[in-house]
Design a protein around this motif. Structure first.
Motif, PDB file in Angstrom:
ATOM      1  N   GLU A  70      37.909  47.964  40.224  1.00  0.00           N
ATOM      2  CA  GLU A  70      36.599  47.336  40.336  1.00  0.00           C
ATOM      3  C   GLU A  70      36.647  45.870  39.895  1.00  0.00           C
ATOM      4  OE1 GLU A  70      32.043  47.907  38.582  1.00  0.00           O
ATOM      5  OE2 GLU A  70      33.582  49.431  38.221  1.00  0.00           O
ATOM      6  N   GLU A  71      37.357  45.583  38.813  1.00  0.00           N
ATOM      7  CA  GLU A  71      37.472  44.205  38.331  1.00  0.00           C
ATOM      8  C   GLU A  71      38.214  43.330  39.335  1.00  0.00           C
ATOM      9  OE1 GLU A  71      37.590  45.163  33.510  1.00  0.00           O
ATOM     10  OE2 GLU A  71      39.435  44.760  34.635  1.00  0.00           O
ATOM     11  N   ALA A  72      39.283  43.864  39.934  1.00  0.00           N
ATOM     12  CA  ALA A  72      40.040  43.086  40.921  1.00  0.00           C
ATOM     13  C   ALA A  72      39.199  42.795  42.159  1.00  0.00           C
ATOM     14  CB  ALA A  72      41.307  43.844  41.305  1.00  0.00           C
ATOM     15  N   LEU A  73      38.431  43.789  42.614  1.00  0.00           N
ATOM     16  CA  LEU A  73      37.575  43.583  43.785  1.00  0.00           C
ATOM     17  C   LEU A  73      36.464  42.583  43.479  1.00  0.00           C
ATOM     18  CD1 LEU A  73      37.279  47.256  45.096  1.00  0.00           C
ATOM     19  CD2 LEU A  73      38.471  45.364  46.214  1.00  0.00           C
ATOM     20  N   THR A  74      35.872  42.684  42.292  1.00  0.00           N
ATOM     21  CA  THR A  74      34.806  41.753  41.912  1.00  0.00           C
ATOM     22  C   THR A  74      35.327  40.324  41.821  1.00  0.00           C
ATOM     23  OG1 THR A  74      33.724  43.524  40.664  1.00  0.00           O
ATOM     24  CG2 THR A  74      33.037  41.273  40.191  1.00  0.00           C
ATOM     25  N   LYS A  75      36.527  40.162  41.284  1.00  0.00           N
ATOM     26  CA  LYS A  75      37.136  38.836  41.201  1.00  0.00           C
ATOM     27  C   LYS A  75      37.393  38.270  42.598  1.00  0.00           C
ATOM     28  CE  LYS A  75      41.088  36.512  39.022  1.00  0.00           C
ATOM     29  NZ  LYS A  75      42.327  36.707  38.217  1.00  0.00           N
ATOM     30  N   GLU A 127      35.682  39.023  45.269  1.00  0.00           N
ATOM     31  CA  GLU A 127      34.369  38.685  45.823  1.00  0.00           C
ATOM     32  C   GLU A 127      33.880  37.334  45.311  1.00  0.00           C
ATOM     33  OE1 GLU A 127      29.754  40.360  45.629  1.00  0.00           O
ATOM     34  OE2 GLU A 127      31.370  41.359  44.530  1.00  0.00           O
ATOM     35  N   GLU A 128      34.004  37.088  44.012  1.00  0.00           N
ATOM     36  CA  GLU A 128      33.555  35.823  43.433  1.00  0.00           C
ATOM     37  C   GLU A 128      34.386  34.651  43.943  1.00  0.00           C
ATOM     38  OE1 GLU A 128      33.879  36.486  39.287  1.00  0.00           O
ATOM     39  OE2 GLU A 128      32.064  37.736  39.144  1.00  0.00           O
ATOM     40  N   VAL A 138      32.574  39.434  52.741  1.00  0.00           N
ATOM     41  CA  VAL A 138      33.427  39.964  51.676  1.00  0.00           C
ATOM     42  C   VAL A 138      32.582  40.639  50.609  1.00  0.00           C
ATOM     43  CG1 VAL A 138      35.064  39.344  49.863  1.00  0.00           C
ATOM     44  CG2 VAL A 138      35.249  38.283  52.106  1.00  0.00           C
ATOM     45  N   SER A 139      31.474  40.031  50.257  1.00  0.00           N
ATOM     46  CA  SER A 139      30.594  40.619  49.243  1.00  0.00           C
ATOM     47  C   SER A 139      30.061  41.976  49.703  1.00  0.00           C
ATOM     48  CB  SER A 139      29.432  39.664  48.960  1.00  0.00           C
ATOM     49  OG  SER A 139      28.541  40.223  48.020  1.00  0.00           O
ATOM     50  N   ARG A 140      29.676  42.053  50.942  1.00  0.00           N
ATOM     51  CA  ARG A 140      29.188  43.333  51.482  1.00  0.00           C
ATOM     52  C   ARG A 140      30.273  44.394  51.458  1.00  0.00           C
ATOM     53  NH1 ARG A 140      27.091  43.957  57.725  1.00  0.00           N
ATOM     54  NH2 ARG A 140      26.744  46.236  57.714  1.00  0.00           N
ATOM     55  N   THR A 141      31.480  44.013  51.827  1.00  0.00           N
ATOM     56  CA  THR A 141      32.596  44.967  51.838  1.00  0.00           C
ATOM     57  C   THR A 141      32.921  45.455  50.430  1.00  0.00           C
ATOM     58  OG1 THR A 141      33.533  43.870  53.784  1.00  0.00           O
ATOM     59  CG2 THR A 141      35.000  45.271  52.500  1.00  0.00           C
ATOM     60  N   VAL A 142      32.983  44.536  49.475  1.00  0.00           N
ATOM     61  CA  VAL A 142      33.330  44.902  48.100  1.00  0.00           C
ATOM     62  C   VAL A 142      32.266  45.820  47.508  1.00  0.00           C
ATOM     63  CG1 VAL A 142      33.609  43.976  45.771  1.00  0.00           C
ATOM     64  CG2 VAL A 142      34.751  42.862  47.682  1.00  0.00           C
ATOM     65  N   LYS A 143      31.008  45.496  47.734  1.00  0.00           N
ATOM     66  CA  LYS A 143      29.932  46.336  47.184  1.00  0.00           C
ATOM     67  C   LYS A 143      29.987  47.747  47.766  1.00  0.00           C
ATOM     68  CE  LYS A 143      26.487  42.884  45.861  1.00  0.00           C
ATOM     69  NZ  LYS A 143      27.399  41.743  45.774  1.00  0.00           N
TER      70      LYS A 143
END
Length: 353
Positions: free
Chosen positions: A231-236, A238-239, A246-251
């Motif tokens: 989750e941390e890697a995906l959030t990083k 996205e940011e 990308v934000s939609r995919t990560v969420k």
């Protein structure tokens, strides 16, 4: 520690060094032999010494070649920036302190260069453009004051361009990620449907040939290897991208991992949605090109003709050339083609990705 102990310690060190030297094999000239034998041994010793010198020289040369090879592997811009920073480190570090947000821009652009090195490169590029603009003004026989103004404008343009260049690189990377995202999502979805885990699917995308998105997935894998959670890697990620897709995919991925759900179906659906959005953008782009084509024809054909006619008409009325022949040739050979190239670049940058 007393004086006697210090004295004994010194004697032990001297004795150990003496034993070490005594144990080394030393080539000596044998005694009790004829002069010819001694000369032969002395010649052999000279040959051995020369061989040792040659070996040491070859070793030093190999080290120099290896160091040079490693230096040449660095990009020329990085080596140029390091050379500039080496001689003007003080003023460059003072100037780089005023570049707010540059570290974050370099991070998002994935430019592996320190802030000070990038500022040094900015100064080098600005000076080069300044000299180039000044030289163009001199070659066009413009007054020196106008040539100096061209040089100043060239420096300002280079400085401002290099300041926003990391943002340009970042936007280009985001566009490439959005373009390859549907294919990467289908890749992951097919692996997940086959029973492969999410981490293994991400590793597969990282090793595949998806350009920037493969690089970013590789960075996420490295973050997870260093202790970060998925989750941390995906959030990083996205940011760093700052992209709606990308934000939609990560969420969607985090939601499916947390609360359960068929992640493969979700990724398939996202890939189809992104592909449909791309097709719609492509239709809009084609419609815009139809209108821009008339503007391009005007800039490349009509405008140069009108310019030449206007110069000729003004020269006839003034009974002398109102513009030097060199300046006219420079405008026709460089200014209008540069304007056409700029128009093509703008059209290309507007292409949906």
């Amino acid at each position: 520690m007393g004086v006697a102990d210090v004295f004994l310690s010194i004697l032990e060190k001297i004795g150990g060094k003496t034993v070490e030297v005594a144990e080394r094999p030393i080539s000596r000239i044998p005694s009790g032999r004829s002069i010819q034998d001694r000369l032969r041994v002395l010649k052999q010793m000279q040959i051995e010494v020369e061989k040792e010198k040659i070996k040491e020289s070859e070793k030093e040369m190999a080290e120099i070649i290896e160091w040079r090879r490693q230096e040449l592997q660095k990009p020329f811009s990085e080596r140029l920036a390091e050379g500039m920073l080496k001689h003007f480190s003080g003023p460059i570090r003072t100037l780089s302190a005023s570049f707010r947000g540059l570290d974050y821009d370099l991070y998002r652009a994935n430019m592996k260069m320190s802030r000070d090195s990038y500022v040094a490169l900015t100064i080098v590029v600005s000076v080069f453009l300044s000299l180039f603009a000044f030289a163009v003004g001199v070659l066009a026989y413009f007054p020196y004051t106008l040539s100096l103004l061209f040089g100043l404008l060239g420096f300002m343009f280079g400085f401002m361009y290099m300041r926003i260049y990391p943002k340009i690189v970042w936007k280009t990377r985001v566009a490439e990620v959005e373009r390859e995202l549907p294919y990467a999502l289908r890749h992951m979805a097919s692996l997940l449907s086959a029973g492969v885990g999410i981490t293994e699917a991400m590793v597969s995308v990282a090793t595949a040939n998806y350009g920037v998105i493969s690089e970013e997935f590789e960075l996420m894998i490295r973050d997870m290897h260093t202790g970060a959670s998925l989750e941390e890697a995906l959030t990083k990620f996205e940011e760093k991208m700052g992209s709606e897709s990308v934000s939609r995919t990560v969420k969607q991925m985090i939601r499916a991992i947390k609360f359960g759900g068929n992640l493969a179906d979700i990724l398939y659906k996202l890939a189809e949605d992104f592909a449909f959005d791309y097709r719609m953008k492509l239709v809009e782009y084609v419609q815009k090109i139809n209108g821009i084509s008339f503007v391009y024809m005007f800039l490349t054909i009509v405008m140069p003709t009108m310019f030449v006619v206007g110069i000729l008409a003004g020269s006839i009325m003034a009974r002398s050339l109102i513009l030097p022949v060199e300046s006219l040739a420079l405008i026709l050979l460089f200014a209008f083609p540069a304007l056409s190239v700029l128009m093509v670049i703008m059209i290309k940058r507007g292409e949906p990705r």
